[in-house]
Design a protein around this motif. Sequence first.
Motif, PDB file in Angstrom:
ATOM      1  N   THR C 203       0.822  -1.215   0.000  1.00  0.00           N
ATOM      2  CA  THR C 203       0.000   0.000   0.000  1.00  0.00           C
ATOM      3  C   THR C 203       0.854   1.263   0.000  1.00  0.00           C
ATOM      4  OG1 THR C 203      -1.494  -1.235   1.420  1.00  0.00           O
ATOM      5  CG2 THR C 203      -1.931   1.112   1.191  1.00  0.00           C
ATOM      6  N   LEU C 204       1.910   1.252   0.822  1.00  0.00           N
ATOM      7  CA  LEU C 204       2.631   2.494   1.100  1.00  0.00           C
ATOM      8  C   LEU C 204       3.781   2.786   0.151  1.00  0.00           C
ATOM      9  CD1 LEU C 204       2.872   2.212   4.994  1.00  0.00           C
ATOM     10  CD2 LEU C 204       1.593   3.924   3.710  1.00  0.00           C
ATOM     11  N   SER C 205       4.460   1.756  -0.305  1.00  0.00           N
ATOM     12  CA  SER C 205       5.824   1.983  -0.771  1.00  0.00           C
ATOM     13  C   SER C 205       5.946   2.320  -2.247  1.00  0.00           C
ATOM     14  CB  SER C 205       6.659   0.731  -0.508  1.00  0.00           C
ATOM     15  OG  SER C 205       6.326   0.179   0.715  1.00  0.00           O
ATOM     16  N   ASP C 206       7.000   3.090  -2.570  1.00  0.00           N
ATOM     17  CA  ASP C 206       7.446   3.250  -3.947  1.00  0.00           C
ATOM     18  C   ASP C 206       8.222   2.010  -4.352  1.00  0.00           C
ATOM     19  OD1 ASP C 206       6.428   5.844  -4.296  1.00  0.00           O
ATOM     20  OD2 ASP C 206       8.107   6.638  -3.129  1.00  0.00           O
ATOM     21  N   ARG C 207       9.130   1.608  -3.446  1.00  0.00           N
ATOM     22  CA  ARG C 207       9.897   0.384  -3.710  1.00  0.00           C
ATOM     23  C   ARG C 207      10.005  -0.415  -2.418  1.00  0.00           C
ATOM     24  NH1 ARG C 207      15.442   0.596  -6.156  1.00  0.00           N
ATOM     25  NH2 ARG C 207      15.729   2.292  -4.682  1.00  0.00           N
ATOM     26  N   ILE C 208      10.174  -1.731  -2.573  1.00  0.00           N
ATOM     27  CA  ILE C 208      10.245  -2.620  -1.418  1.00  0.00           C
ATOM     28  C   ILE C 208      11.452  -3.536  -1.577  1.00  0.00           C
ATOM     29  CG2 ILE C 208       9.066  -4.476  -0.144  1.00  0.00           C
ATOM     30  CD1 ILE C 208       6.421  -3.382  -1.317  1.00  0.00           C
ATOM     31  N   ALA C 209      12.204  -3.700  -0.463  1.00  0.00           N
ATOM     32  CA  ALA C 209      13.244  -4.727  -0.461  1.00  0.00           C
ATOM     33  C   ALA C 209      12.722  -5.873   0.376  1.00  0.00           C
ATOM     34  CB  ALA C 209      14.530  -4.183   0.136  1.00  0.00           C
ATOM     35  N   LEU C 225       7.086  -6.701  -7.750  1.00  0.00           N
ATOM     36  CA  LEU C 225       7.169  -7.834  -6.826  1.00  0.00           C
ATOM     37  C   LEU C 225       5.994  -8.780  -7.023  1.00  0.00           C
ATOM     38  CD1 LEU C 225       8.162  -6.107  -3.486  1.00  0.00           C
ATOM     39  CD2 LEU C 225       9.565  -7.650  -4.851  1.00  0.00           C
ATOM     40  N   TYR C 226       4.830  -8.189  -7.260  1.00  0.00           N
ATOM     41  CA  TYR C 226       3.637  -9.014  -7.372  1.00  0.00           C
ATOM     42  C   TYR C 226       3.617  -9.764  -8.694  1.00  0.00           C
ATOM     43  CZ  TYR C 226      -1.218 -10.435  -6.809  1.00  0.00           C
ATOM     44  OH  TYR C 226      -2.350 -11.179  -6.670  1.00  0.00           O
ATOM     45  N   GLU C 227       4.006  -9.045  -9.733  1.00  0.00           N
ATOM     46  CA  GLU C 227       3.874  -9.649 -11.053  1.00  0.00           C
ATOM     47  C   GLU C 227       5.077 -10.451 -11.501  1.00  0.00           C
ATOM     48  OE1 GLU C 227       2.463  -6.639 -13.680  1.00  0.00           O
ATOM     49  OE2 GLU C 227       0.478  -6.630 -12.720  1.00  0.00           O
ATOM     50  N   ARG C 228       6.258 -10.070 -11.026  1.00  0.00           N
ATOM     51  CA  ARG C 228       7.443 -10.843 -11.408  1.00  0.00           C
ATOM     52  C   ARG C 228       8.301 -11.160 -10.191  1.00  0.00           C
ATOM     53  NH1 ARG C 228       8.163 -11.732 -16.574  1.00  0.00           N
ATOM     54  NH2 ARG C 228      10.354 -12.257 -16.479  1.00  0.00           N
ATOM     55  N   PRO C 229       7.781 -11.973  -9.243  1.00  0.00           N
ATOM     56  CA  PRO C 229       8.591 -12.336  -8.075  1.00  0.00           C
ATOM     57  C   PRO C 229       9.832 -13.097  -8.511  1.00  0.00           C
ATOM     58  CG  PRO C 229       6.622 -13.704  -8.191  1.00  0.00           C
ATOM     59  CD  PRO C 229       6.483 -12.657  -9.262  1.00  0.00           C
ATOM     60  N   ALA C 230      10.931 -12.855  -7.843  1.00  0.00           N
ATOM     61  CA  ALA C 230      12.210 -13.407  -8.290  1.00  0.00           C
ATOM     62  C   ALA C 230      12.287 -14.902  -8.070  1.00  0.00           C
ATOM     63  CB  ALA C 230      13.360 -12.717  -7.560  1.00  0.00           C
ATOM     64  N   ASN C 231      11.615 -15.418  -7.041  1.00  0.00           N
ATOM     65  CA  ASN C 231      11.668 -16.850  -6.781  1.00  0.00           C
ATOM     66  C   ASN C 231      10.426 -17.269  -6.006  1.00  0.00           C
ATOM     67  OD1 ASN C 231      12.130 -16.139  -4.069  1.00  0.00           O
ATOM     68  ND2 ASN C 231      14.335 -15.978  -4.485  1.00  0.00           N
ATOM     69  N   ARG C 232      10.364 -18.560  -5.720  1.00  0.00           N
ATOM     70  CA  ARG C 232       9.198 -19.120  -5.055  1.00  0.00           C
ATOM     71  C   ARG C 232       8.951 -18.448  -3.703  1.00  0.00           C
ATOM     72  NH1 ARG C 232       8.495 -23.255  -1.203  1.00  0.00           N
ATOM     73  NH2 ARG C 232      10.759 -23.256  -1.010  1.00  0.00           N
ATOM     74  N   ARG C 233      10.026 -18.172  -2.931  1.00  0.00           N
ATOM     75  CA  ARG C 233       9.840 -17.634  -1.580  1.00  0.00           C
ATOM     76  C   ARG C 233       9.223 -16.250  -1.623  1.00  0.00           C
ATOM     77  NH1 ARG C 233      15.281 -18.689   1.491  1.00  0.00           N
ATOM     78  NH2 ARG C 233      14.078 -17.859   3.207  1.00  0.00           N
ATOM     79  N   VAL C 234       9.711 -15.404  -2.549  1.00  0.00           N
ATOM     80  CA  VAL C 234       9.120 -14.079  -2.675  1.00  0.00           C
ATOM     81  C   VAL C 234       7.673 -14.200  -3.112  1.00  0.00           C
ATOM     82  CG1 VAL C 234       9.212 -11.883  -3.899  1.00  0.00           C
ATOM     83  CG2 VAL C 234      11.339 -12.986  -3.176  1.00  0.00           C
ATOM     84  N   ALA C 235       7.437 -15.110  -4.083  1.00  0.00           N
ATOM     85  CA  ALA C 235       6.084 -15.292  -4.616  1.00  0.00           C
ATOM     86  C   ALA C 235       5.112 -15.670  -3.517  1.00  0.00           C
ATOM     87  CB  ALA C 235       6.110 -16.375  -5.689  1.00  0.00           C
ATOM     88  N   GLU C 236       5.555 -16.540  -2.600  1.00  0.00           N
ATOM     89  CA  GLU C 236       4.675 -16.964  -1.522  1.00  0.00           C
ATOM     90  C   GLU C 236       4.502 -15.882  -0.473  1.00  0.00           C
ATOM     91  OE1 GLU C 236       4.640 -21.689  -1.077  1.00  0.00           O
ATOM     92  OE2 GLU C 236       6.454 -20.744  -0.320  1.00  0.00           O
ATOM     93  N   PHE C 237       5.506 -15.018  -0.311  1.00  0.00           N
ATOM     94  CA  PHE C 237       5.443 -13.994   0.724  1.00  0.00           C
ATOM     95  C   PHE C 237       4.547 -12.830   0.310  1.00  0.00           C
ATOM     96  CE2 PHE C 237       7.213 -10.726   3.569  1.00  0.00           C
ATOM     97  CZ  PHE C 237       7.019 -11.407   4.759  1.00  0.00           C
ATOM     98  N   VAL C 238       4.541 -12.505  -0.982  1.00  0.00           N
ATOM     99  CA  VAL C 238       3.733 -11.377  -1.460  1.00  0.00           C
ATOM    100  C   VAL C 238       2.465 -11.919  -2.120  1.00  0.00           C
ATOM    101  CG1 VAL C 238       3.695  -9.359  -2.958  1.00  0.00           C
ATOM    102  CG2 VAL C 238       5.826 -10.026  -1.840  1.00  0.00           C
ATOM    103  N   GLY C 239       1.347 -11.746  -1.480  1.00  0.00           N
ATOM    104  CA  GLY C 239       0.078 -12.222  -2.025  1.00  0.00           C
ATOM    105  C   GLY C 239      -0.010 -13.737  -1.983  1.00  0.00           C
TER     106      GLY C 239
END
Lengths: 319, 267, 356
Positions: C203-209, C225-239
């Motif tokens: 909601t808040l950020s311009d960019r997220i690490a 991050l939502y549309e092109r997560p770098a790997n499975r872990r990111v994909a599961e963490f975001v949405g």
Amino acid sequence: MTDTAASDPLAPARDREVLRRRLRGYGLLSPALSVTIAMLALPMAALFLLSFWTQSGFELDRTPTLANYAELVRPSAEPTVWFGIPFHLAYPVPAILMVKSLVMSLMATLAVIALAYPMAYFLAFRVHRHKALWIILITVPFWTSYLLRVFAWKVVLGFNGAINSGLKTLGIIDEPLEFLLYNPGAVVITLAHSWVAFAILPIYVSLEKIDRSLLEAASDLGDSRWQRFRRVTLPLSAPGTVAAALLVFIPTVGDYVTPTLVGGPGGTMIGNLVQDLFLKQNNAPLGAAVAITMMGIIAVLVALFLWAIGYARIRSRRL
Amino acid sequence: MRGKFNILWVYAGFFIIFLYGPVLLMPVFALNDGTFATFPLKGFTLKNFAAMAANTSMILAFQNSLKIAVFVAVLSTALAIPAALALTRFRLPGGAAIQSFMMLPLVIPSIVIAVALLVIILKILGIGLSLFTVAAGHVIVCLPFCISVLMSRLEGFDPSLEEASRDLGCGAWTTFWRLTFPLALPGVISSLLMGFIISFDEFVIAFFLTGTETTLPVYLFSQLRFPNKLPGVLALGSLILVGSALLVIAAEVIRKRGVASSNPGDF
Amino acid sequence: MNPATPIIELREVEKRFGALTVLRQINFDIARGEFFSLLGPSGCGKTTLLRILAGIEQPSSGTLLIDGQPMAGVPANRRPTNMVFQSYAIFPHLNVEENIGYGLRNQPLSKAEAQARVAEALSLVKLDGLGTRNAHQLSGGQRQRVALARALVCRPKVLLLDEPLSALDKKLREEMQLELRALQRTVGITFVFVTHDQEEALTLSDRIAIMAEGQVMQLDTPRGLYERPANRRVAEFVGTMNLVPGRLCGGRLDAGALGAFAGSMVGVLPEGAEAFLALRPEKLVLHPGAGSGGNPSLAGRVTEAAYLGDRIHYQVTAEGLDRPLSVSVNNVAEGFGLGTPVTLSWAEGAGLILGP
């Protein structure tokens, strides 16, 4: 990862930072620490040293010797019997007073715990409003003059004291009861009264820390109130209770004021002997040996006690 | 539930009577118009208190005690503040051992501390006994109490308060004066009062270490042997009890109030 | 300073506590005026990194530049950063105004100037009139505003926020999110925001690490991050993300008996490597009956349905998959009952192929 750490040029600077912080910490500690060393550790060391010297008349003989300690255990064929216990010693006074002090102090400690535990339990579980006020009410007497609190018992128990004159006024007795004052019983009562307030706090703290849901869980699992107390409350408050017992036992063994004021000839303790040897008999080295022996015996007894009840285990049990 | 509740309350009532009863007899008999501390009470009088004003040796002893107690309270607190800071704010190797060492006077019988000091003062250093030697002995017994009071105060703070102060531009020294000291102030006052009371009431060490000048408890002790001095002793004792009780209550109230208002959790 | 240079530059920053490494190889820049979030589960090192920026902790190695200046050896009190602490750290012995003015006493300001700044800060965080309140008279939300005002009044180049909303209840938290975003646009200061709440970060950020185990897993915009997560872990963490496991085979994911699926590759993966086909629930289309969809598709049965008003979430158990797939559909068509055989299909480019 590790090779970056090894080659990190800033690592020494950061180690220096940690070192500097520690040095500041020790620097802040040093005034109080040096005072404690100068006025506690050094005098205790001096006392220890003195116990290996001897007094001959007004002169102090500085040749190191175990004579003072030997004097305390010098055997004699003729036993001195005290309460049916034969002491085969040529100079039995210190040994008898030591045993007597330990017994009296132990009785006072048991009395203190028996009196303090219900009160601490009351504070922790029954008092809900004005808790701070109650705690102040309990602790205030401990901080007022020890001398006067002991003296108050002389007023209460004395030949012309409050109990005797009160009972006489009420017509219950005709002659004052002489057994009230100047005996070991009076010393034990007075010691218990003087220290009970001090013992409540550690017990209270350990009771207060008990998670209330543990008690609810015990009830839920079918414990009655008494079973719950015995199986949950009591074991969990053991560390505070043991600490309270030690905080009372250790200093009372060497108490001086109480036996002097309410003990009479029959109620003297080891502290009176130390005072006597130092100030009246002018035999400071022997007095030092008695004081050191007393400390040693207390330390050994406390260590044995803690080992016997498995104190380390009791303490580590609560997370 | 109800029955158990009542038994403990009854016990608490008896306990308070046991705790305060003997001590409260002292002012009762001090205000009684009789030579002995006996029932029945004879009548109300203030003459025992009035007589104290004329007792110069008692007033002198009182002044000595006052001087020593103020000196001891200030010195022990001044030593305890940095020590308590170091023990609560710095993770020092050996800190726990040093703390236990400094708490030792709490468990050593005071007669042992007294004779140990007597030995080093007379036999080793060869200085005479004076009010200073009494004060030195009192500092050592007050220090652990002052350190404990201050540590319990300092431990109560949210550690991020000091980080916030640093973050807002204050150095270590400014942070101490603008944040740590004001927050610790109730503890400091409490420590001063505790030190004062302990020293003022202390008897055994003073008894062994006084020279020609005595302190009030030592003076009082010397009077206890004479039955005809009893009314005077009772009057003096009552005043000391009331005075120290008031000081302790003040110390406790200040400490407790301070803790309550600085609790970060109570919105 | 040159507005083109980043406000914060982190180079090979590492942090060790004894044998434990809590941050490793931290390398990124934060641009001026950015709302930047550090997102990760607790224990991932995000708070430690924030405290390193503040100067409360020192990195074990690596360099940190703030506004082009190296920060090695610069203590917290000389850094152009201010922090909003997780506990708010409101000084209990001072009132609201004194709390807010605390840092100004360290700046060369006249009394009148300082007072004006405090008043301005009070109205910025909507606490006008509460200046003389004591710290313990404030509600959680008000404490949060005081902490914010106290940091902003010093006009830092970077404002650091350590999970500032985590102590607030849900409704207040959502309000404060909007306010925080608006506030950041008003003051134009760079915000570095630590949170474990992915919704809040999006909601808040311009960019997220995204951080995990002391490392930055991915740094991107919320959309990226939502549309092109770098790997499975990111994909599961975001949405929420549906994952079909398999191996990479000729640019497609070979999922054994389920077939081979095409998808857009994220990153570079070697041939035969363990990989996943990742599908967002809203990219899936449900068709009644088995084998009725086009290609690519999967067959299964509806095992769970949750009615959310505007949408319906279905759990579909497909044969050959351990975990049911989540499907989110608009609540326009008729619903599917539990046990109904269905077919899931998706557009050719909607699936991603991710590494673990």
